[in-house]
Design a protein around this motif. Sequence first.
Motif, PDB file in Angstrom:
ATOM      1  N   TRP A 170       0.812  -1.201   0.000  1.00  0.00           N
ATOM      2  CA  TRP A 170       0.000   0.000   0.000  1.00  0.00           C
ATOM      3  C   TRP A 170       0.855   1.263   0.000  1.00  0.00           C
ATOM      4  O   TRP A 170       0.542   2.229  -0.693  1.00  0.00           O
ATOM      5  CB  TRP A 170      -0.930   0.008   1.212  1.00  0.00           C
ATOM      6  CG  TRP A 170      -2.036   0.999   1.056  1.00  0.00           C
ATOM      7  CD1 TRP A 170      -3.305   0.731   0.653  1.00  0.00           C
ATOM      8  CD2 TRP A 170      -1.977   2.411   1.257  1.00  0.00           C
ATOM      9  NE1 TRP A 170      -4.039   1.895   0.592  1.00  0.00           N
ATOM     10  CE2 TRP A 170      -3.243   2.945   0.963  1.00  0.00           C
ATOM     11  CE3 TRP A 170      -0.982   3.289   1.652  1.00  0.00           C
ATOM     12  CZ2 TRP A 170      -3.533   4.288   1.053  1.00  0.00           C
ATOM     13  CZ3 TRP A 170      -1.273   4.638   1.737  1.00  0.00           C
ATOM     14  CH2 TRP A 170      -2.538   5.116   1.448  1.00  0.00           C
ATOM     15  N   CYS A 226      -8.558   5.800   0.739  1.00  0.00           N
ATOM     16  CA  CYS A 226      -8.680   4.732  -0.253  1.00  0.00           C
ATOM     17  C   CYS A 226      -8.281   5.225  -1.645  1.00  0.00           C
ATOM     18  O   CYS A 226      -8.804   6.233  -2.110  1.00  0.00           O
ATOM     19  CB  CYS A 226     -10.110   4.194  -0.281  1.00  0.00           C
ATOM     20  SG  CYS A 226     -10.285   2.774  -1.373  1.00  0.00           S
ATOM     21  N   TRP A 242      -9.107   3.933  -4.446  1.00  0.00           N
ATOM     22  CA  TRP A 242     -10.111   3.611  -5.466  1.00  0.00           C
ATOM     23  C   TRP A 242     -11.457   4.290  -5.252  1.00  0.00           C
ATOM     24  O   TRP A 242     -12.150   4.566  -6.198  1.00  0.00           O
ATOM     25  CB  TRP A 242     -10.321   2.102  -5.530  1.00  0.00           C
ATOM     26  CG  TRP A 242      -9.076   1.384  -5.861  1.00  0.00           C
ATOM     27  CD1 TRP A 242      -8.529   1.243  -7.101  1.00  0.00           C
ATOM     28  CD2 TRP A 242      -8.195   0.748  -4.954  1.00  0.00           C
ATOM     29  NE1 TRP A 242      -7.364   0.542  -7.014  1.00  0.00           N
ATOM     30  CE2 TRP A 242      -7.130   0.222  -5.696  1.00  0.00           C
ATOM     31  CE3 TRP A 242      -8.199   0.568  -3.581  1.00  0.00           C
ATOM     32  CZ2 TRP A 242      -6.084  -0.471  -5.119  1.00  0.00           C
ATOM     33  CZ3 TRP A 242      -7.156  -0.119  -3.005  1.00  0.00           C
ATOM     34  CH2 TRP A 242      -6.121  -0.630  -3.784  1.00  0.00           C
ATOM     35  N   CYS A 243     -11.862   4.499  -4.026  1.00  0.00           N
ATOM     36  CA  CYS A 243     -13.191   5.077  -3.793  1.00  0.00           C
ATOM     37  C   CYS A 243     -13.076   6.339  -2.944  1.00  0.00           C
ATOM     38  O   CYS A 243     -12.003   6.689  -2.479  1.00  0.00           O
ATOM     39  CB  CYS A 243     -14.132   4.063  -3.145  1.00  0.00           C
ATOM     40  SG  CYS A 243     -13.685   3.588  -1.476  1.00  0.00           S
ATOM     41  N   CYS A 273     -18.344  -0.796  -1.460  1.00  0.00           N
ATOM     42  CA  CYS A 273     -17.235  -0.041  -2.029  1.00  0.00           C
ATOM     43  C   CYS A 273     -16.988  -0.486  -3.471  1.00  0.00           C
ATOM     44  O   CYS A 273     -16.817  -1.675  -3.734  1.00  0.00           O
ATOM     45  CB  CYS A 273     -15.970  -0.247  -1.206  1.00  0.00           C
ATOM     46  SG  CYS A 273     -16.111   0.412   0.457  1.00  0.00           S
ATOM     47  N   TYR A 307      -2.919  -5.810   2.510  1.00  0.00           N
ATOM     48  CA  TYR A 307      -3.926  -4.750   2.477  1.00  0.00           C
ATOM     49  C   TYR A 307      -5.320  -5.355   2.356  1.00  0.00           C
ATOM     50  O   TYR A 307      -6.253  -4.934   3.039  1.00  0.00           O
ATOM     51  CB  TYR A 307      -3.659  -3.790   1.318  1.00  0.00           C
ATOM     52  CG  TYR A 307      -4.679  -2.686   1.227  1.00  0.00           C
ATOM     53  CD1 TYR A 307      -4.637  -1.607   2.106  1.00  0.00           C
ATOM     54  CD2 TYR A 307      -5.694  -2.721   0.294  1.00  0.00           C
ATOM     55  CE1 TYR A 307      -5.571  -0.600   2.047  1.00  0.00           C
ATOM     56  CE2 TYR A 307      -6.635  -1.711   0.220  1.00  0.00           C
ATOM     57  CZ  TYR A 307      -6.566  -0.657   1.097  1.00  0.00           C
ATOM     58  OH  TYR A 307      -7.508   0.334   1.036  1.00  0.00           O
ATOM     59  N   ARG A 338      -8.326  -5.181   5.165  1.00  0.00           N
ATOM     60  CA  ARG A 338      -9.640  -4.642   4.807  1.00  0.00           C
ATOM     61  C   ARG A 338     -10.738  -5.634   5.167  1.00  0.00           C
ATOM     62  O   ARG A 338     -11.803  -5.252   5.658  1.00  0.00           O
ATOM     63  CB  ARG A 338      -9.661  -4.317   3.308  1.00  0.00           C
ATOM     64  CG  ARG A 338     -10.888  -3.628   2.864  1.00  0.00           C
ATOM     65  CD  ARG A 338     -10.940  -2.227   3.396  1.00  0.00           C
ATOM     66  NE  ARG A 338     -12.127  -1.556   2.897  1.00  0.00           N
ATOM     67  CZ  ARG A 338     -12.765  -0.606   3.529  1.00  0.00           C
ATOM     68  NH1 ARG A 338     -12.333  -0.189   4.694  1.00  0.00           N
ATOM     69  NH2 ARG A 338     -13.831  -0.070   3.022  1.00  0.00           N
TER      70      ARG A 338
END
Length: 116
Positions: free
Chosen positions: A35, A53, A55-56, A70, A107, A111
Amino acid sequence: MIEPISNELNDLVLNGLRDSNGTIWTINPYFSSDWKFMAIVLGFNAPNSKHFCPWCLCTKENIGNKHKVCVIEKTMDQIKLKPPPGHVKSPLLQMIPLSHYVPDELYIMLRIWDRL
């Protein structure tokens, strides 16, 4: 330091790779790392920032929300033109689509543990 590599990778993505027989191979690059390094390449802020994040657009407040689905909300074009919250610099490897950035298992495992 990364500019020559970035230029060559961009040329490969745009023009493909020609072998000795004259066949042109298309290149679909992926990027995989932990990450921290991925955040550096994406021009991202720190992992403990409000928008963490890549991506989102979720925030720290959404971490424990099991009802939020997500999905990849950002695109590389958005990040290049007007960085969304959490991005402080432009990405180093802009020719790789955001959906082709893959984090390592740690990662993903962390999550999942947040969701359990």
